[in-house]
Design an enzyme around this catalytic site. Structure first.
Site, PDB file in Angstrom:
ATOM      1  N   ASP A   1       1.023  -1.632  -0.048  1.00  0.00           N
ATOM      2  CA  ASP A   1      -0.170  -0.145  -0.073  1.00  0.00           C
ATOM      3  C   ASP A   1       0.596   1.034   0.289  1.00  0.00           C
ATOM      4  O   ASP A   1       1.950   1.177   0.481  1.00  0.00           O
ATOM      5  CB  ASP A   1      -0.897  -0.072   1.199  1.00  0.00           C
ATOM      6  N   GLY A   2       0.146   2.379  -0.889  1.00  0.00           N
ATOM      7  CA  GLY A   2       0.988   3.820  -0.402  1.00  0.00           C
ATOM      8  C   GLY A   2       1.450   4.488  -2.040  1.00  0.00           C
ATOM      9  O   GLY A   2       1.772   5.328  -1.884  1.00  0.00           O
ATOM     10  N   ASN A   3       1.199   3.512  -2.641  1.00  0.00           N
ATOM     11  CA  ASN A   3       1.781   4.104  -4.129  1.00  0.00           C
ATOM     12  C   ASN A   3       1.174   5.673  -4.839  1.00  0.00           C
ATOM     13  O   ASN A   3       2.678   6.174  -4.715  1.00  0.00           O
ATOM     14  CB  ASN A   3       1.147   2.986  -5.018  1.00  0.00           C
ATOM     15  N   GLY A   4      -0.086   5.793  -4.455  1.00  0.00           N
ATOM     16  CA  GLY A   4      -0.334   6.793  -5.099  1.00  0.00           C
ATOM     17  C   GLY A   4       0.543   8.140  -3.921  1.00  0.00           C
ATOM     18  O   GLY A   4       0.084   8.889  -4.085  1.00  0.00           O
TER      19      GLY A   4
ATOM     20  N   ARG B   1      -0.023   8.521 -10.885  1.00  0.00           N
ATOM     21  CA  ARG B   1      -0.055   7.532  -9.834  1.00  0.00           C
ATOM     22  C   ARG B   1       0.561   6.677 -10.450  1.00  0.00           C
ATOM     23  O   ARG B   1       0.620   5.244 -10.187  1.00  0.00           O
ATOM     24  CB  ARG B   1      -2.436   7.346  -9.195  1.00  0.00           C
TER      25      ARG B   1
ATOM     26  N   HIS C   1       2.044   3.598  -9.124  1.00  0.00           N
ATOM     27  CA  HIS C   1       2.329   2.221  -9.169  1.00  0.00           C
ATOM     28  C   HIS C   1       3.676   1.525  -9.730  1.00  0.00           C
ATOM     29  O   HIS C   1       4.631   0.300  -9.581  1.00  0.00           O
ATOM     30  CB  HIS C   1       0.990   1.511 -10.109  1.00  0.00           C
TER      31      HIS C   1
ATOM     32  N   THR D   1     -10.403  -7.153  -5.678  1.00  0.00           N
ATOM     33  CA  THR D   1     -12.299  -7.541  -6.461  1.00  0.00           C
ATOM     34  C   THR D   1     -12.274  -5.837  -6.423  1.00  0.00           C
ATOM     35  O   THR D   1     -13.048  -5.600  -6.789  1.00  0.00           O
ATOM     36  CB  THR D   1     -12.527  -7.906  -5.861  1.00  0.00           C
TER      37      THR D   1
ATOM     38  N   TRP E   1     -11.276  -2.793  -9.109  1.00  0.00           N
ATOM     39  CA  TRP E   1     -12.193  -1.671 -10.173  1.00  0.00           C
ATOM     40  C   TRP E   1     -13.297  -1.108  -9.769  1.00  0.00           C
ATOM     41  O   TRP E   1     -13.512   0.074 -10.766  1.00  0.00           O
ATOM     42  CB  TRP E   1     -13.174  -3.077 -10.095  1.00  0.00           C
TER      43      TRP E   1
ATOM     44  N   LEU F   1      11.488 -19.866  -4.969  1.00  0.00           N
ATOM     45  CA  LEU F   1      10.556 -19.435  -4.276  1.00  0.00           C
ATOM     46  C   LEU F   1       9.272 -19.331  -5.122  1.00  0.00           C
ATOM     47  O   LEU F   1       9.702 -18.925  -5.832  1.00  0.00           O
ATOM     48  CB  LEU F   1      10.737 -17.815  -4.571  1.00  0.00           C
TER      49      LEU F   1
ATOM     50  N   SER G   1      -8.207  -5.487   4.544  1.00  0.00           N
ATOM     51  CA  SER G   1      -8.190  -4.849   2.939  1.00  0.00           C
ATOM     52  C   SER G   1      -8.973  -6.287   2.639  1.00  0.00           C
ATOM     53  O   SER G   1      -8.420  -6.296   0.849  1.00  0.00           O
ATOM     54  CB  SER G   1      -7.464  -4.467   2.672  1.00  0.00           C
TER      55      SER G   1
ATOM     56  N   GLU H   1       1.423 -13.096  11.875  1.00  0.00           N
ATOM     57  CA  GLU H   1       1.511 -12.162  12.297  1.00  0.00           C
ATOM     58  C   GLU H   1       1.499 -11.147  11.855  1.00  0.00           C
ATOM     59  O   GLU H   1       1.835 -11.031  10.566  1.00  0.00           O
ATOM     60  CB  GLU H   1       3.231 -12.297  13.227  1.00  0.00           C
TER      61      GLU H   1
HETATM   62  C1  FPP Z   1      -2.249   0.271  -3.143  1.00  0.00           C
HETATM   63  O1  FPP Z   1      -1.381   1.365  -3.851  1.00  0.00           O
HETATM   64  C2  FPP Z   1      -0.839  -0.565  -4.366  1.00  0.00           C
HETATM   65  C3  FPP Z   1      -1.822  -1.268  -5.415  1.00  0.00           C
HETATM   66  C4  FPP Z   1      -3.126  -1.319  -5.479  1.00  0.00           C
HETATM   67  C5  FPP Z   1      -1.564  -1.713  -6.131  1.00  0.00           C
HETATM   68  C6  FPP Z   1       0.060  -2.785  -6.409  1.00  0.00           C
HETATM   69  C7  FPP Z   1       0.493  -2.379  -7.610  1.00  0.00           C
HETATM   70  C8  FPP Z   1       1.723  -2.481  -7.649  1.00  0.00           C
HETATM   71  C9  FPP Z   1       2.682  -2.535  -6.576  1.00  0.00           C
HETATM   72  C10 FPP Z   1       2.366  -3.700  -8.822  1.00  0.00           C
HETATM   73  C11 FPP Z   1       1.676  -4.790  -9.146  1.00  0.00           C
HETATM   74  C12 FPP Z   1       3.103  -5.198  -9.184  1.00  0.00           C
HETATM   75  C13 FPP Z   1       1.958  -6.591 -10.448  1.00  0.00           C
HETATM   76  C14 FPP Z   1       3.593  -7.894 -10.353  1.00  0.00           C
HETATM   77  C15 FPP Z   1       1.313  -6.805 -11.347  1.00  0.00           C
HETATM   78  P1  FPP Z   1      -2.275   2.882  -3.666  1.00  0.00           P
HETATM   79  O2  FPP Z   1      -2.910   3.189  -4.677  1.00  0.00           O
HETATM   80  O3  FPP Z   1      -3.551   2.772  -3.166  1.00  0.00           O
HETATM   81  O4  FPP Z   1      -2.136   4.066  -2.066  1.00  0.00           O
HETATM   82  P2  FPP Z   1      -2.993   5.131  -1.971  1.00  0.00           P
HETATM   83  O5  FPP Z   1      -3.541   4.384  -1.070  1.00  0.00           O
HETATM   84  O6  FPP Z   1      -1.498   5.954  -1.253  1.00  0.00           O
HETATM   85  O7  FPP Z   1      -3.238   5.406  -3.158  1.00  0.00           O
END
Ligand code: FPP
Length: 244
Positions: free
Chosen positions: A26-29, A39, A43, A72, A75, A137, A198, A209
């Site tokens: 989480d946290g890419n955005g 965004r 990702h 899910t 979307w 792995l 989630s 854990e």
């Molecule tokens: C949550 O961050 C992240 C996601 C919804 C997508 C995670 C996906 C990847 C890291 C790449 C996918 C990898 C493969 C192998 C296909 P967020 O967008 O909810 O961040 P935010 O809460 O800060 O907005």
């Protein structure tokens, strides 16, 4: 001094590495926003970060990793972002499959493939088939995955198979989950500080854990991964019982 000697002092072998680690990336955005990026770029940065975590998993003795790449519920995001995540999955397979195979990674998918475009579906199935005998792995990619959906799918199949009520046990239901034949996750890591599941592995994580960190996923590095695994090694897992 050879490089690996340096690494060994920085990351001494773990006494009790978890076998199966799940990661809610989480946290890419928020990472993107903090860096003035889109965004989509967030990702992408999150995807790039996976490489060091995969390599570190092998080095630290983790045998199975399950990553939450698309739920899910995702979307509901704007179509542009959904398309971006689909594109990333396709690009990752195109770009990384050979290297993953060469490095002994076995790719698996959990979730529903049906709603994905036929082209992506085909690539996912090809990647699974190509890597099925690898054993360094196991990487389960949760894509179009939802824990409740998984339980619903399992119950439907149990009914289709006409299983008698008295034969329904925890073991049986586990064998109907997408993760059949996978041991339950020992540790679940969630980045970016949210304290919730989630809908991730909700059946399987009954005794997992948790390690929750405020770090955004693209910044979650090898050192912090080591710290998470180390903290797991110090937990007293009682599974509801007592350790005298
Ligand atoms: C949550 O961050 C992240 C996601 C919804 C997508 C995670 C996906 C990847 C890291 C790449 C996918 C990898 C493969 C192998 C296909 P967020 O967008 O909810 O961040 P935010 O809460 O800060 O907005």
């Amino acid at each position: 001094m050879p490089n690996n000697t340096h690494q060994q002092t920085e990351f001494p072998p773990l006494e009790h590495p978890p076998y199966h680690v799940g990661i809610i990336m989480d946290g890419n955005g928020r990472w993107a926003k903090a860096h003035g990026k889109s965004r989509f770029e967030g990702h992408k940065a999150g995807t790039d970060n996976l490489r060091q975590i995969l390599e570190s998993s092998v080095e630290f003795g983790v045998k199975m990793l399950t990553i939450y790449a698309f739920s899910t519920e995702n979307w509901k995001r704007p179509p542009f972002e959904v398309m971006g995540l689909m594109r990333i999955l396709e690009e990752v397979i195109d770009r990384e499959l050979k290297a993953l195979h060469k490095n002994g990674v076995q790719l698996r998918h959990i979730g529903r493939l049906e709603r994905l475009k036929p082209g992506i579906r085909k690539k996912v199935l090809h990647a699974i088939e190509m890597t099925k005998n690898n054993n360094k792995l196991i990487l389960n990619v949760a894509f179009n995955y939802g824990g409740r959906q998984e339980i619903v799918d399992a119950v439907q199949r149990v009914i289709e198979d006409k299983i008698a009520p008295q034969d329904i046990t925890e073991e049986l239901l586990s064998s109907y989950m997408y993760t059949a034949n996978c041991p339950d996750p020992d540790l679940i890591i969630r980045t970016s500080g949210e304290f919730r599941t989630s809908n991730f592995l909700i059946w399987q994580a009954a005794y997992a854990e948790y390690y929750i960190t405020p770090t955004y996923w693209p910044d979650f590095n090898k050192a912090e991964y080591y710290q998470a695994l180390q903290s797991f090694g110090q937990r007293d897992r009682r599974y509801g019982g007592r350790n005298e």
